[in-house]
Design an enzyme around this catalytic site. Structure first.
Site, PDB file in Angstrom:
ATOM      1  N   HIS A 498       0.853  -1.191   0.000  1.00 23.03           N
ATOM      2  CA  HIS A 498       0.000   0.000   0.000  1.00 23.03           C
ATOM      3  C   HIS A 498       0.890   1.243   0.000  1.00 23.03           C
ATOM      4  O   HIS A 498       2.111   1.151   0.152  1.00 23.03           O
ATOM      5  CB  HIS A 498      -0.899   0.015   1.244  1.00 23.03           C
ATOM      6  CG  HIS A 498      -0.120   0.121   2.523  1.00 23.03           C
ATOM      7  ND1 HIS A 498       0.605  -0.937   3.055  1.00 23.03           N
ATOM      8  CD2 HIS A 498       0.083   1.166   3.374  1.00 23.03           C
ATOM      9  CE1 HIS A 498       1.193  -0.556   4.165  1.00 23.03           C
ATOM     10  NE2 HIS A 498       0.904   0.715   4.386  1.00 23.03           N
ATOM     11  N   ASP A 500       0.888   5.282   1.868  1.00 23.62           N
ATOM     12  CA  ASP A 500       0.312   5.834   3.095  1.00 23.62           C
ATOM     13  C   ASP A 500      -0.607   7.029   2.896  1.00 23.62           C
ATOM     14  O   ASP A 500      -1.358   7.371   3.803  1.00 23.62           O
ATOM     15  CB  ASP A 500       1.431   6.211   4.071  1.00 23.62           C
ATOM     16  CG  ASP A 500       2.072   4.985   4.704  1.00 23.62           C
ATOM     17  OD1 ASP A 500       1.438   3.910   4.677  1.00 23.62           O
ATOM     18  OD2 ASP A 500       3.203   5.094   5.210  1.00 23.62           O
ATOM     19  N   HIS A 570       4.738   0.008  -0.193  1.00 24.01           N
ATOM     20  CA  HIS A 570       5.478  -0.835   0.753  1.00 24.01           C
ATOM     21  C   HIS A 570       4.526  -1.788   1.467  1.00 24.01           C
ATOM     22  O   HIS A 570       3.303  -1.625   1.428  1.00 24.01           O
ATOM     23  CB  HIS A 570       6.205   0.035   1.787  1.00 24.01           C
ATOM     24  CG  HIS A 570       5.276   0.922   2.577  1.00 24.01           C
ATOM     25  ND1 HIS A 570       4.819   2.141   2.091  1.00 24.01           N
ATOM     26  CD2 HIS A 570       4.689   0.774   3.796  1.00 24.01           C
ATOM     27  CE1 HIS A 570       4.023   2.701   2.980  1.00 24.01           C
ATOM     28  NE2 HIS A 570       3.918   1.884   4.017  1.00 24.01           N
ATOM     29  N   ARG A 580       6.816  -9.397  16.362  1.00 29.78           N
ATOM     30  CA  ARG A 580       7.539  -8.275  15.761  1.00 29.78           C
ATOM     31  C   ARG A 580       6.955  -6.980  16.313  1.00 29.78           C
ATOM     32  O   ARG A 580       5.768  -6.691  16.113  1.00 29.78           O
ATOM     33  CB  ARG A 580       7.370  -8.336  14.238  1.00 29.78           C
ATOM     34  CG  ARG A 580       7.951  -7.197  13.426  1.00 29.78           C
ATOM     35  CD  ARG A 580       7.465  -7.391  11.995  1.00 29.78           C
ATOM     36  NE  ARG A 580       8.075  -6.525  11.002  1.00 29.78           N
ATOM     37  CZ  ARG A 580       7.621  -5.331  10.659  1.00 29.78           C
ATOM     38  NH1 ARG A 580       6.557  -4.828  11.277  1.00 29.78           N
ATOM     39  NH2 ARG A 580       8.218  -4.648   9.710  1.00 29.78           N
TER      40      ARG A 580
END
Length: 626
Positions: A498, A500, A570, A580
Site C-alpha cells: 500500500h 500511506d 510498501h 515483531r
C-alpha cells in the site's frame, strides 16, 4: 544586557520608528508593532500610516535582498577550475558584496533581525486585517474593501471577513475594481486571466497572456532562488556543540539551499490561502499554448510548445500525438523553446566531492548511523538508519508494549485486520501516558515512548531537509504476533502492499490521492524494537505491488523513513514465528492535520514537567486514525 551596543541600537531604532515620518522606511516589524499599538489605542490614522509603512518596508527589504544577491552572484561567480581556495574566495567576496549592497540600500536595518512571529504574520497577511478595520473606521470603504479582499484571498476560511466583503459590495462608493488583491503574484494573475480568455475561445488574447505569465514566472523563480541564498535554519543545532568539519558544514548549508530552491517550484504554483500547489503548473502553460497556437494557425509555435511540454513529461501519449501531427503538417521538426539546464559546474563538482555527506541532512543524535540512502534502497525519499535507540530502550519499550497494547487497537477492535494468521496489538502515546499516570506502567517507560517518537520525528525532519516543521499525524506502538498452527503454507503478507497517503491502483499504475486514504500524510517512519522473529521483512515495491525494489530486516534501533506517497509502495512480509514490535509513525507538513492525541499528550507531558497537580482524569478523547 541593557547597556550592550546591540541593546542601545535596538532602543534607538524603536525610538526612531516612533518619530520618523511614515514615508521613511524603518524596520517593518517595528512599524508593525507601532501600528498594532495604535489600533488598540483607536488611533486609526496612525494605524494606516504605520501599517502601510510596514508593508512598504517589507517589500523594499525583500526586493533589495533579491537585487543584491543576484548582482553579487554575477560579480563573484564560482570559478570553473573549482579549487578549494577559489571556491571559498568567491564565497567570502560574495558575502561581503551582499552585506555592503544591502546596507547601502536599507541602512541600519540591514542588521535588524525580524522575529519569526512577525514574518508569519506578514505571510498570513495579518496586516491587511488591521488595515481594513482602520479604513472602515476612517470612512474609506474603497480602501477597506481592497484590504479585506487582499486578506481574504489568503484566509478564505475567515467567516467574518467573508461577511464584511459582502457588505462592502453593497456600499455606495465601492466598485468592483476596488476588490483588488494587493499581494497577488503577477505570474499567477496573468495565468488566471489567460485561462479565462482561453475558455472563451479568444486564443490570440490568451496566447499573449500565457506568454506574459511565463516571463513573470521565470522572473519570480529567479527571485525566489536568490532569497534562498541567505542564512539557513538548522533547528536543534547548537553552534557551540556543532561538531562537523568545515566541508560538512558547507555541505549542510548548500543542501538546505538546494532544498529551498527546489521548494520554489512548489511555492510559485501555490495560490494564496492554499496548502497544496496547482498540479502540473508550469508544464500546463505549454499545454495551453500549444493548442492556442494551433487554433490560431501558428503550427511552428505549437510544435515548439508541445516539445517543451514533453521535456517535463517525456513520452506522454497525447502530446506525442500532437507533436507528430504538427511535424507532419509543417514537413519538418523543431526544437523545444526552453532547454533543460544543469548545475553550474563548480557546484556540481562540489556536490560530487561530498556525495555521501550530501545524501541527507544531519542525523542530530550521536551514534545514529546512516545505513542506506534513497539510491541504495532503489527509490526516492527513502532512508535506513541504525542505532536510533539503544538495546536497553528497545527492551523497555517491548516490555511497555506487552502491558499497554490492546488487540485491534486503531482498527476498531479487529484482532487480525491485515491477515487472519497474525494477531495485531497497539497503543497510542496518550493511552500509554494515561497508564503511567494511573500507575499501571512505569511513567518513565511511558515518557520513553513519547520521547522516542519525538526523536524519530526530528531525525526524519532533519534528514530530508524539510525546512518546515513536521507534525505528528499518528503514532502507534504496535506488535504483530504469528498465530501458532496457522503458518503452514502461508502465501499472504503481514501487511499488504500500500501507500500511506493515496489509494494504490496497480492495474492503472496510479495512486489516487483521495479518501479514504489519509491524503495529508507526507512522511512515514518505522522504528523497530526487535529482530528475534521469523519473517516480517519490510519491503518496498514498484507501483505494480509485485516487484520488490528493497527489503529491510528489522532489528532493535533500526528505522526506515520515507515519503508517504505513491512513489513508495510498501508492505510487510508474513511473520511466521514470534512477535515483531515497532513504533509506527506518520507525519504531516500541514499543521491543520496534526494528531489531536499528540497535542493532548504534549499537554500532559508539559503538566508533568511543571509538576502540576492532576485531577481524577485526563479528559482523553482518542481518535481512530487508521
Amino acid at each position: 544586557a541593557r547597556d550592550s551596543p546591540w541593546g542601545l541600537f535596538v532602543s534607538l531604532l524603536r525610538k526612531r520608528a516612533l518619530i520618523v515620518p511614515w514615508s521613511e522606511r524603518g524596520p517593518y516589524d517595528l512599524l508593525y508593532d507601532n501600528a498594532v499599538e495604535a489600533f488598540y489605542s483607536a488611533d486609526y490614522e496612525s494605524v494606516v500610516r504605520y501599517m502601510e509603512g510596514a508593508l512598504s518596508s517589507n517589500r523594499h527589504v525583500r526586493a533589495t535582498r533579491v537585487q543584491c544577491r543576484l548582482r553579487c552572484q554575477d560579480q563573484h561567480p564560482f570559478d570553473e577550475s573549482f579549487s578549494d581556495l577559489r571556491f571559498f574566495d568567491s564565497v567570502l567576496r560574495r558575502a561581503a558584496c551582499m552585506n555592503k549592497c544591502i546596507e547601502a540600500k536599507v541602512g541600519t536595518q540591514s542588521l535588524h533581525k525580524v522575529s519569526e512571529d512577525v514574518v508569519q504574520d506578514f505571510n498570513r497577511r495579518i496586516p491587511y486585517n488591521y488595515l481594513q478595520q482602520a479604513y472602515q473606521k476612517l470612512q474609506r470603504p474603497d480602501k477597506a474593501a481592497e484590504a479585506a479582499h487582499t486578506y481574504f484571498q489568503a484566509n478564505p476560511e475567515h467567516v467574518e471577513m467573508g461577511r464584511d466583503l459582502e457588505q462592502y459590495k453593497n456600499l455606495q462608493g465601492v466598485e468592483e475594481t476596488h476588490f483588488v488583491d494587493r499581494e497577488a503574484r503577477p505570474h499567477q494573475r496573468s495565468f488566471t486571466a489567460a485561462v479565462q480568455l482561453y475558455d472563451k475561445g479568444e486564443y490570440e488574447g490568451a496566447i499573449a497572456l500565457f506568454e506574459e505569465a511565463l516571463v513573470k514566472y521565470y522572473r519570480a523563480d529567479v527571485d525566489c532562488r536568490a532569497l534562498c541564498q541567505g542564512p539557513q535554519k538548522f533547528e536543534g543545532q547548537d553552534h557551540l556543540r556543532y561538531r562537523y568539519s568545515l566541508y560538512e558544514v558547507v555541505s549542510d548549508h548548500f543542501t538546505q539551499v538546494l532544498h529551498c530552491e527546489h521548494e520554489c517550484v512548489r511555492d510559485l504554483a501555490t495560490r494564496p490561502g492554499r496548502l497544496s500547489p496547482m498540479e502540473n503548473y508550469l508544464p500546463l502553460h505549454y499545454d495551453y499554448l500549444q493548442f492556442a497556437y494551433f487554433k490560431a494557425g501558428r503550427l511552428e509555435e505549437a510544435l515548439q510548445c508541445a516539445l517543451t511540454y514533453l521535456l517535463f513529461h517525456k513520452g506522454e501519449e497525447f502530446m506525442e500525438e500532437n507533436a507528430d501531427y504538427y511535424r507532419e503538417e509543417l514537413g519538418h521538426d523543431a526544437e523545444p523553446r526552453e532547454q533543460k539546464t544543469a548545475f553550474q559546474p563548480p557546484l556540481a563538482a562540489f556536490f560530487q566531492c561530498c556525495a555521501v555527506i550530501c545524501a541527507g541532512g544531519p542525523l542530530l543524535y550521536e551514534g545514529v548511523q546512516l545505513v542506506q540512502n534513497s539510491a541504495a534502497l532503489n527509490g526516492t525519499q527513502r532512508v535506513l538508519l541504525d542505532h536510533v535507540i539503544s538495546e536497553e530502550e528497545c527492551a523497555e519499550l517491548r516490555q511497555l508494549a506487552h502491558t499497554v497494547t490492546m488487540a485491534g487497537d486503531g482498527y476498531k477492535g479487529r484482532m487480525s485486520p491485515h491477515t487472519p494468521n497474525e494477531r495485531f496489538e497497539g497503543a497510542s502515546v496518550l493511552k500509554t501516558l494515561q497508564h503511567g499516570f494511573e500507575g499501571r506502567v512505569p511513567m518513565r517507560s511511558a515518557r520513553l515512548f513519547y520521547e522516542t517518537s519525538e526523536r524519530a520525528r526530528r531525525i526524519i525532519e532533519s534528514y530530508f531537509v524539510l525546512n518546515s516543521t513536521l507534525h505528528f499525524s499518528y503514532t502507534h506502538l504496535v506488535c504483530r504476533t504469528a498465530i501458532k498452527g496457522q503458518q503452514d503454507h502461508r502465501n499472504d503478507l503481514s501487511h499488504p502492499i500500500h501507500a500511506d497517503n493515496c489509494l494504490l491502483d496497480p492495474d492503472a499504475n496510479e495512486c489516487w490521492k483521495e479518501p479514504p486514504a489519509y491524503t495529508n500524510r507526507d512522511y512515514s517512519a518505522l522504528l523497530y524494537l526487535n529482530g528475534d522473529f521469523e519473517g516480517g521483512e519490510f519491503i518496498f515495491t514498484e507501483m505494480d505491488a509485485k516487484t520488490v525494489t528493497a527489503s529491510v530486516k528489522p532489528k532493535c534501533g533500526r528505522m526506515v523513513g520515507f515519503s508517504s506517497g505513491g512513489e513508495n509502495p510498501h508492505g510487510v512480509k508474513a511473520v511466521t514465528s514470534g512477535q515483531r514490535c515497532a513504533v509506527a509513525l506518520w507525519f504531516t507538513l500541514n499543521p491543520l492535520y496534526r494528531e489531536l492525541e499528540r497535542l493532548q499528550a504534549d499537554e500532559v507531558v508539559q503538566a508533568l514537567d511543571t509538576q502540576h497537580v492532576f485531577g481524577q482524569g485526563l479528559n482523553i478523547n482518542p481518535k481512530d486514525e487508521l
